[in-house]
Design an enzyme around this catalytic site. Structure first.
Site, PDB file in Angstrom:
ATOM      1  N   HIS A  16      82.003   6.450  63.109  1.00  0.00           N
ATOM      2  CA  HIS A  16      81.275   5.750  62.054  1.00  0.00           C
ATOM      3  C   HIS A  16      81.194   6.643  60.826  1.00  0.00           C
ATOM      4  O   HIS A  16      81.185   7.859  60.928  1.00  0.00           O
ATOM      5  CB  HIS A  16      79.879   5.315  62.514  1.00  0.00           C
ATOM      6  CG  HIS A  16      79.010   6.419  63.013  1.00  0.00           C
ATOM      7  ND1 HIS A  16      79.194   7.012  64.248  1.00  0.00           N
ATOM      8  CD2 HIS A  16      77.941   7.026  62.458  1.00  0.00           C
ATOM      9  CE1 HIS A  16      78.266   7.946  64.428  1.00  0.00           C
ATOM     10  NE2 HIS A  16      77.500   7.978  63.346  1.00  0.00           N
ATOM     11  N   HIS A  18      78.963   7.414  57.421  1.00  0.00           N
ATOM     12  CA  HIS A  18      77.710   7.253  56.689  1.00  0.00           C
ATOM     13  C   HIS A  18      78.038   7.200  55.202  1.00  0.00           C
ATOM     14  O   HIS A  18      78.867   7.974  54.725  1.00  0.00           O
ATOM     15  CB  HIS A  18      76.781   8.465  56.898  1.00  0.00           C
ATOM     16  CG  HIS A  18      76.322   8.664  58.292  1.00  0.00           C
ATOM     17  ND1 HIS A  18      75.076   8.286  58.723  1.00  0.00           N
ATOM     18  CD2 HIS A  18      76.936   9.227  59.362  1.00  0.00           C
ATOM     19  CE1 HIS A  18      74.933   8.601  59.993  1.00  0.00           C
ATOM     20  NE2 HIS A  18      76.051   9.180  60.405  1.00  0.00           N
ATOM     21  N   GLN A  74      77.680  14.534  65.710  1.00  0.00           N
ATOM     22  CA  GLN A  74      77.820  13.121  66.053  1.00  0.00           C
ATOM     23  C   GLN A  74      76.848  12.769  67.172  1.00  0.00           C
ATOM     24  O   GLN A  74      76.847  13.408  68.222  1.00  0.00           O
ATOM     25  CB  GLN A  74      79.257  12.814  66.482  1.00  0.00           C
ATOM     26  CG  GLN A  74      79.530  11.354  66.710  1.00  0.00           C
ATOM     27  CD  GLN A  74      80.994  11.074  67.040  1.00  0.00           C
ATOM     28  OE1 GLN A  74      81.836  11.968  67.068  1.00  0.00           O
ATOM     29  NE2 GLN A  74      81.290   9.809  67.277  1.00  0.00           N
ATOM     30  N   ASP A 126      71.398   1.890  58.037  1.00  0.00           N
ATOM     31  CA  ASP A 126      70.985   2.851  59.053  1.00  0.00           C
ATOM     32  C   ASP A 126      69.505   2.621  59.372  1.00  0.00           C
ATOM     33  O   ASP A 126      68.710   2.374  58.465  1.00  0.00           O
ATOM     34  CB  ASP A 126      71.209   4.274  58.534  1.00  0.00           C
ATOM     35  CG  ASP A 126      71.097   5.324  59.623  1.00  0.00           C
ATOM     36  OD1 ASP A 126      70.007   5.472  60.197  1.00  0.00           O
ATOM     37  OD2 ASP A 126      72.107   5.993  59.896  1.00  0.00           O
ATOM     38  N   ILE A 127      69.144   2.708  60.651  1.00  0.00           N
ATOM     39  CA  ILE A 127      67.738   2.476  61.029  1.00  0.00           C
ATOM     40  C   ILE A 127      66.842   3.678  60.728  1.00  0.00           C
ATOM     41  O   ILE A 127      65.626   3.550  60.736  1.00  0.00           O
ATOM     42  CB  ILE A 127      67.590   2.063  62.509  1.00  0.00           C
ATOM     43  CG1 ILE A 127      68.095   3.159  63.439  1.00  0.00           C
ATOM     44  CG2 ILE A 127      68.262   0.729  62.771  1.00  0.00           C
ATOM     45  CD1 ILE A 127      67.711   2.958  64.890  1.00  0.00           C
TER      46      ILE A 127
END
Length: 115
Positions: free
Chosen positions: A102, A104, A96, A33-34
């Site tokens: 997706h 996490h 979301q 994750d960024i």
């Protein structure tokens, strides 16, 4: 695989946007994750564009099972040994932000813990 040309995760899957990949097979891409919320925070994204869990159909059962079984292996490979958290936000009211399903996976000391 179907894709949405305007979806950031579809662009990452297509290699149009770089990502720090952790895992890839013909169905799933996992990457860091960024904006991590934990020391280890990865996203598992189906390569098939599915908007959210609300759009899942019976034919997606194996894909979701594959993602769920993959998480413990990836977290172990990334050095997470004391448990981890998985989260799937669904829809705007579910938090979301990217409208591509997706999961996490977060591990390490819990920044969300109150003490």
């Amino acid at each position: 695989m179907s894709a949405d040309p305007n979806c950031i995760f579809c662009k990452i899957v297509a290699g149009q946007i770089p990502a720090r990949k952790v895992y890839e097979d013909e169905y799933i891409l996992a990457f860091h994750d960024i904006a991590p919320w934990a020391p280890v925070h990865i996203l598992l994204v189906p390569k098939l564009h599915i908007v959210s869990m609300a759009q899942l159909q019976p034919e997606h059962e194996a894909l979701m099972g594959r993602m769920s079984v993959l998480v413990p292996r990836l977290m172990q490979e990334l050095g997470v040994s004391n448990g981890f958290r998985t989260v799937i936000n669904t829809g705007a009211d579910g938090g979301q932000e990217v409208m591509h399903l997706h999961m996490h996976a977060l591990g390490g000391p819990r920044p969300w813990s109150k003490g």
